[in-house]
Design a protein around this motif. Structure first.
Motif, short mmCIF file in Angstrom:
data_model
loop_
_atom_site.label_atom_id
_atom_site.label_comp_id
_atom_site.label_asym_id
_atom_site.label_seq_id
_atom_site.Cartn_x
_atom_site.Cartn_y
_atom_site.Cartn_z
N GLN A 3 5.34 9.62 -3.54
CA GLN A 3 5.93 8.29 -3.33
C GLN A 3 4.95 7.41 -2.57
OE1 GLN A 3 9.72 9.06 -1.41
NE2 GLN A 3 10.77 9.02 -3.37
N LEU A 4 4.82 6.18 -3.04
CA LEU A 4 3.99 5.19 -2.38
C LEU A 4 4.89 4.07 -1.91
CD1 LEU A 4 1.03 4.96 -4.94
CD2 LEU A 4 1.24 6.47 -2.97
N VAL A 5 4.78 3.73 -0.65
CA VAL A 5 5.64 2.69 -0.08
C VAL A 5 4.75 1.59 0.50
CG1 VAL A 5 7.42 2.14 1.59
CG2 VAL A 5 7.43 4.37 0.44
N GLU A 6 4.88 0.40 -0.07
CA GLU A 6 4.11 -0.75 0.40
C GLU A 6 4.91 -1.54 1.42
OE1 GLU A 6 3.00 -1.10 -4.22
OE2 GLU A 6 4.90 -1.00 -3.14
N SER A 7 4.19 -2.23 2.27
CA SER A 7 4.82 -3.14 3.22
C SER A 7 3.80 -4.21 3.61
CB SER A 7 5.31 -2.39 4.46
OG SER A 7 4.22 -1.75 5.11
N GLY A 8 4.31 -5.28 4.21
CA GLY A 8 3.42 -6.29 4.74
C GLY A 8 3.37 -7.60 3.99
N GLY A 9 4.07 -7.67 2.87
CA GLY A 9 4.08 -8.93 2.12
C GLY A 9 4.89 -10.00 2.84
N GLY A 10 4.85 -11.21 2.31
CA GLY A 10 5.62 -12.28 2.90
C GLY A 10 5.20 -13.64 2.40
N LEU A 11 5.76 -14.65 3.05
CA LEU A 11 5.46 -16.05 2.72
C LEU A 11 4.55 -16.61 3.80
CD1 LEU A 11 5.90 -18.74 1.22
CD2 LEU A 11 7.99 -19.03 2.60
N VAL A 12 3.37 -17.08 3.39
CA VAL A 12 2.41 -17.64 4.34
C VAL A 12 1.86 -18.95 3.78
CG1 VAL A 12 1.75 -15.39 5.27
CG2 VAL A 12 0.48 -16.36 3.35
N GLN A 13 1.13 -19.66 4.62
CA GLN A 13 0.49 -20.89 4.19
C GLN A 13 -0.96 -20.61 3.81
OE1 GLN A 13 1.03 -23.66 7.45
NE2 GLN A 13 2.94 -24.39 6.55
N ALA A 14 -1.51 -21.49 3.00
CA ALA A 14 -2.90 -21.36 2.61
C ALA A 14 -3.79 -21.28 3.85
CB ALA A 14 -3.32 -22.54 1.74
N GLY A 15 -4.73 -20.34 3.81
CA GLY A 15 -5.62 -20.13 4.94
C GLY A 15 -5.17 -19.03 5.89
N ASP A 16 -3.92 -18.61 5.77
CA ASP A 16 -3.40 -17.55 6.64
C ASP A 16 -3.88 -16.18 6.16
OD1 ASP A 16 -0.10 -18.99 7.38
OD2 ASP A 16 -2.11 -19.40 8.18
N SER A 17 -3.51 -15.17 6.94
CA SER A 17 -3.88 -13.79 6.63
C SER A 17 -2.63 -12.92 6.54
CB SER A 17 -4.79 -13.22 7.72
OG SER A 17 -6.01 -13.92 7.79
N LEU A 18 -2.75 -11.86 5.77
CA LEU A 18 -1.72 -10.82 5.68
C LEU A 18 -2.42 -9.48 5.56
CD1 LEU A 18 0.99 -12.09 3.13
CD2 LEU A 18 1.34 -11.63 5.55
N ARG A 19 -1.77 -8.44 6.06
CA ARG A 19 -2.27 -7.08 5.84
C ARG A 19 -1.19 -6.27 5.17
NH1 ARG A 19 -4.40 -2.23 9.83
NH2 ARG A 19 -2.17 -2.01 10.25
N LEU A 20 -1.49 -5.81 3.99
CA LEU A 20 -0.59 -4.94 3.26
C LEU A 20 -0.91 -3.48 3.59
CD1 LEU A 20 -0.65 -6.61 -0.28
CD2 LEU A 20 0.74 -7.19 1.72
N SER A 21 0.13 -2.68 3.66
CA SER A 21 -0.02 -1.25 3.89
C SER A 21 0.61 -0.47 2.74
CB SER A 21 0.65 -0.83 5.20
OG SER A 21 0.09 -1.50 6.30
N CYS A 22 0.06 0.68 2.46
CA CYS A 22 0.62 1.56 1.44
C CYS A 22 0.55 2.99 1.96
CB CYS A 22 -0.17 1.44 0.15
SG CYS A 22 0.35 2.61 -1.14
N ALA A 23 1.71 3.56 2.21
CA ALA A 23 1.79 4.92 2.74
C ALA A 23 2.18 5.88 1.62
CB ALA A 23 2.80 4.98 3.87
N ALA A 24 1.37 6.92 1.46
CA ALA A 24 1.66 7.95 0.45
C ALA A 24 2.40 9.12 1.11
CB ALA A 24 0.36 8.44 -0.18
N SER A 25 3.42 9.62 0.41
CA SER A 25 4.21 10.72 0.97
C SER A 25 3.38 11.99 1.10
CB SER A 25 5.44 10.97 0.10
OG SER A 25 5.05 11.27 -1.24
N ARG A 26 2.41 12.15 0.21
CA ARG A 26 1.48 13.27 0.28
C ARG A 26 0.30 12.96 -0.63
NH1 ARG A 26 2.04 17.31 -3.84
NH2 ARG A 26 3.54 16.70 -5.45
#
Length: 121
Positions: A3-26
């Motif tokens: 299983q892969l679980v992503e997180s970190g998305g969202g609504l931002v303005q141009a020029g902003d930053s985001l960090r997405l994460s993806c955790a694997a169960s194994r």
């Protein structure tokens, strides 16, 4: 099953930053690399970046090179996509995937559920 679980998305303005994460169960022997793909409305799923588990090999799509960085934490079975200087055209659902070292989605066996990234102008 992996299983892969992503997180970190969202609504931002141009020029902003985001960090997405993806955790694997194994991790399995077939999971040579982790990749990030994105799919904008009405468009095909496109490769963004990939990283190997075994060494420091990374590959980043030219159009996001210099703005996006991919990294991993082997101890946590987690891969990250740091996205800086975001643009409205980066708006998409972002998926992480596990599989072979490739830019083709067909080479990735496991997929996360996706996380929405929306960049407003």
């Amino acid at each position: 099953q992996v299983q892969l679980v992503e997180s970190g998305g969202g609504l931002v303005q141009a020029g902003d930053s985001l960090r997405l994460s993806c955790a694997a169960s194994r991790r399995t022997f077939s999971m040579y690399a982790m990749g990030w793909f994105r799919q904008a409305p009405g468009k095909e799923r496109d490769f963004v970046a990939a990283i190997k588990w075994s060494d420091n090999s990374v590959y980043i799509k030219d159009s996001v090179k210099g703005r996006f960085t991919i990294s991993r934490n082997n101890a946590k079975n987690t891969v990250y996509l740091q996205m800086d200087s975001l643009k409205p055209e980066d708006t998409a659902v972002y998926y992480c995937a596990a599989g072979r070292w490739s830019t083709s989605s067909f080479e990735y066996e496991y997929w996360g559920q996706g996380t929405q990234v929306t960049v407003s102008s």
